[in-house]
Design a protein around this motif. Structure first.
Motif, PDB file in Angstrom:
ATOM      1  N   TYR A   7     -37.308  29.644 -72.949  1.00  0.00           N
ATOM      2  CA  TYR A   7     -35.947  29.539 -72.425  1.00  0.00           C
ATOM      3  C   TYR A   7     -34.931  29.543 -73.565  1.00  0.00           C
ATOM      4  N   ALA A   8     -35.241  28.801 -74.643  1.00  0.00           N
ATOM      5  CA  ALA A   8     -34.350  28.823 -75.807  1.00  0.00           C
ATOM      6  C   ALA A   8     -34.236  30.235 -76.367  1.00  0.00           C
ATOM      7  N   GLY A   9     -35.352  30.974 -76.369  1.00  0.00           N
ATOM      8  CA  GLY A   9     -35.327  32.342 -76.883  1.00  0.00           C
ATOM      9  C   GLY A   9     -34.418  33.262 -76.097  1.00  0.00           C
ATOM     10  N   THR A  10     -34.260  32.996 -74.786  1.00  0.00           N
ATOM     11  CA  THR A  10     -33.354  33.840 -73.992  1.00  0.00           C
ATOM     12  C   THR A  10     -31.917  33.693 -74.464  1.00  0.00           C
ATOM     13  N   TRP A  11     -31.573  32.537 -75.023  1.00  0.00           N
ATOM     14  CA  TRP A  11     -30.230  32.367 -75.598  1.00  0.00           C
ATOM     15  C   TRP A  11     -30.044  33.301 -76.783  1.00  0.00           C
ATOM     16  N   TRP A  12     -31.060  33.360 -77.650  1.00  0.00           N
ATOM     17  CA  TRP A  12     -30.933  34.124 -78.883  1.00  0.00           C
ATOM     18  C   TRP A  12     -31.033  35.626 -78.652  1.00  0.00           C
ATOM     19  N   TYR A  13     -31.797  36.015 -77.619  1.00  0.00           N
ATOM     20  CA  TYR A  13     -31.919  37.440 -77.301  1.00  0.00           C
ATOM     21  C   TYR A  13     -30.879  37.893 -76.274  1.00  0.00           C
ATOM     22  N   TYR A  14     -30.075  36.951 -75.782  1.00  0.00           N
ATOM     23  CA  TYR A  14     -29.072  37.254 -74.750  1.00  0.00           C
ATOM     24  C   TYR A  14     -29.745  37.893 -73.526  1.00  0.00           C
ATOM     25  N   ILE A  15     -30.816  37.246 -73.077  1.00  0.00           N
ATOM     26  CA  ILE A  15     -31.574  37.733 -71.925  1.00  0.00           C
ATOM     27  C   ILE A  15     -31.095  37.030 -70.663  1.00  0.00           C
ATOM     28  N   ASP A  16     -30.793  37.785 -69.644  1.00  0.00           N
ATOM     29  CA  ASP A  16     -30.358  37.230 -68.361  1.00  0.00           C
ATOM     30  C   ASP A  16     -31.589  36.983 -67.493  1.00  0.00           C
ATOM     31  N   ILE A  17     -31.823  35.713 -67.131  1.00  0.00           N
ATOM     32  CA  ILE A  17     -32.977  35.403 -66.283  1.00  0.00           C
ATOM     33  C   ILE A  17     -32.551  35.052 -64.863  1.00  0.00           C
ATOM     34  N   ALA A  18     -31.245  35.104 -64.583  1.00  0.00           N
ATOM     35  CA  ALA A  18     -30.778  34.750 -63.243  1.00  0.00           C
ATOM     36  C   ALA A  18     -31.302  35.750 -62.209  1.00  0.00           C
ATOM     37  N   GLY A  19     -31.255  37.037 -62.524  1.00  0.00           N
ATOM     38  CA  GLY A  19     -31.713  38.049 -61.583  1.00  0.00           C
ATOM     39  C   GLY A  19     -33.222  38.151 -61.498  1.00  0.00           C
ATOM     40  N   ASP A  20     -33.902  37.915 -62.614  1.00  0.00           N
ATOM     41  CA  ASP A  20     -35.356  38.026 -62.660  1.00  0.00           C
ATOM     42  C   ASP A  20     -35.899  36.978 -63.636  1.00  0.00           C
ATOM     43  N   PRO A  21     -36.430  35.857 -63.110  1.00  0.00           N
ATOM     44  CA  PRO A  21     -36.937  34.797 -63.992  1.00  0.00           C
ATOM     45  C   PRO A  21     -38.030  35.270 -64.954  1.00  0.00           C
ATOM     46  N   LEU A  22     -38.734  36.345 -64.578  1.00  0.00           N
ATOM     47  CA  LEU A  22     -39.797  36.828 -65.458  1.00  0.00           C
ATOM     48  C   LEU A  22     -39.255  37.424 -66.751  1.00  0.00           C
ATOM     49  N   ARG A  29     -39.716  37.943 -72.058  1.00  0.00           N
ATOM     50  CA  ARG A  29     -39.268  38.857 -73.103  1.00  0.00           C
ATOM     51  C   ARG A  29     -38.893  38.124 -74.391  1.00  0.00           C
ATOM     52  N   ALA A  30     -38.739  36.815 -74.298  1.00  0.00           N
ATOM     53  CA  ALA A  30     -38.405  36.020 -75.487  1.00  0.00           C
ATOM     54  C   ALA A  30     -39.646  35.558 -76.246  1.00  0.00           C
ATOM     55  N   TRP A  31     -40.807  36.131 -75.941  1.00  0.00           N
ATOM     56  CA  TRP A  31     -42.052  35.659 -76.548  1.00  0.00           C
ATOM     57  C   TRP A  31     -42.063  35.736 -78.082  1.00  0.00           C
ATOM     58  N   PRO A  32     -41.408  36.733 -78.727  1.00  0.00           N
ATOM     59  CA  PRO A  32     -41.477  36.720 -80.203  1.00  0.00           C
ATOM     60  C   PRO A  32     -40.873  35.452 -80.812  1.00  0.00           C
ATOM     61  N   PHE A  33     -39.785  34.956 -80.214  1.00  0.00           N
ATOM     62  CA  PHE A  33     -39.179  33.724 -80.710  1.00  0.00           C
ATOM     63  C   PHE A  33     -40.140  32.551 -80.542  1.00  0.00           C
ATOM     64  N   THR A  34     -40.754  32.447 -79.366  1.00  0.00           N
ATOM     65  CA  THR A  34     -41.719  31.367 -79.113  1.00  0.00           C
ATOM     66  C   THR A  34     -42.894  31.452 -80.069  1.00  0.00           C
TER      67      THR A  34
END
Length: 378
Positions: free
Chosen positions: A105-120, A124-129
């Motif tokens: 979830y923290a990685g979505t902040w850094w990648y600017y990933i929108d999870i509202a439309g699709d939680p999956l 996509r933030a796996w490299p940060f994790t």
């Protein structure tokens, strides 16, 4: 072992006669205490009897007894091994899964990933994790491997999940029983920072070669109109970037790949762990290197941290770092009062380990940032 003796029963007194003279045996629920005197060096005792107890399903530790007025200064404390339900360390697994979720979830902040439309999209933030948890896991496994090598019972790592922007407060392992010698204390203490730093360098170099992230226009406008968080670079990160010829700053609209931030986390964790006080890695290393003289150095650490906080408060506008180092000054003060680890056997650690201690603290200094985080207001 007698043919009639159950395989999961604790060792008998007779099985210990070559290394430990038992005066009496005490039981407290599942805990068994063999009270007596070592017939070999106390520092080697846990290594000698550990396999015997392990074959019976017990963890054993050696403790020094004080003030009981008896002739038995030591105790072997045996407890049934506990790795979880049905032999599975569920506690470690649950904490790891939660931390994977929070770092994703923290990685979505850094990648600017929108999870509202699709939680999956979270995945996509796996490299940060992978970067953050890889660094932290390597650090803790360094401690774990050396603990096992020196016969000190240690748990697997427990990861600690927290909300963004990082998603974790790090990881810890639990060690039971006393550490046999100053050399063992040094090896266990130094293994974590050095292993973690090697992983940190690898992660940082990989991240520097990855493509930068495009910053959405909305995020740029929000930063222009309100406060934003800036993570400043330690000297080690700057040196690595210069060495590989890659930038850490990009023009407007681009940001460094979040994997580099995984390296930043590793450097920050390395520095904090190497503060030479108490049960921190730096405290273990210094206690092993200087013996009980370490207390003199440790006593000065809180004052240094408070002075740094005061200097930032009066001489700069970095309020957040003032609070950070003030909090760490309080933590260091508590650790000074609690004291450092005390190995069973004293003795010099040798010039090679002393040199390695110096190198480790130098590397830790390269990870230092007087102002790690600042709030930028337009």
């Amino acid at each position: 072992m007698s043919p009639d003796e159950p395989a999961n029963s604790p060792p008998s007194v007779g099985a210990l006669t070559s290394v430990f003279h038992v005066y009496r045996v005490e039981r407290d629920d599942d805990e068994i205490r063999y009270i007596g005197e070592p017939l070999i060096s106390p520092g080697n005792l846990s290594t000698e009897v550990g396999p015997l107890f392990a074959r019976r399903g017990y963890d054993v530790s050696v403790t020094r007894r004080h003030g009981d007025g008896g002739p038995a200064p030591y105790a072997l404390v045996a407890e049934p091994e506990s790795v979880g339900i049905d032999g599975i360390p569920w506690g470690n697994i649950v904490m790891l899964v939660l931390t994977v979720a929070t770092t994703l979830y923290a990685g979505t902040w850094w990648y600017y990933i929108d999870i509202a439309g699709d939680p999956l999209n979270l995945l996509r933030a796996w490299p940060f994790t992978a970067a953050v948890l890889g660094v932290l896991a390597t650090h803790e496994l360094g401690h774990y491997v050396m603990s096992r090598y020196h016969g000190v019972d240690a748990s697997l790592p427990y990861f600690i999940p927290v909300p963004p922007p990082i998603g974790t407060m790090g990881a810890i392992i639990r060690m039971r029983g006393q550490i046999p010698s100053r050399k063992a204390l040094f090896d266990i203490g130094v293994a974590g920072p050095l292993a973690g730093l090697a992983a940190t360098i690898a992660v940082t170099v990989v991240g520097l070669h990855l493509d930068p992230i495009a910053v959405p226009e909305q995020a740029l406008q929000a930063a222009d109109e309100g406060a934003s968080i800036k993570f400043n670079d330690p000297l080690l990160l700057t040196l690595l970037a210069d060495l590989v010829g890659q930038p850490t700053d990009y023009p407007r609209g681009l940001a460094v790949n979040p994997v580099v931030f995984g390296g930043w986390v590793g450097m920050f964790v390395t520095f904090l762990n190497l503060i030479p006080v108490g049960q921190l890695d730096g405290g273990h290393i210094l206690r092993a290197a200087l013996g009980q003289r370490q207390e003199t150095v440790a006593a000065a650490v809180p004052g240094v941290l408070f002075a740094m906080a005061g200097g930032l408060y009066f001489l700069t506008e970095y309020t957040q770092s003032t609070i950070l180092w003030g909090i760490w000054g309080v933590i260091a003060l508590v650790m000074v009062q609690a004291g450092s680890a005390t190995p069973l056997r004293e003795g010099s650690i040798g010039m090679k380990r002393l040199a390695l201690a110096g190198l480790t603290f130098v590397l830790g200094a390269l990870c230092f940032m007087p102002v790690p985080i600042e709030i930028v207001v337009p």
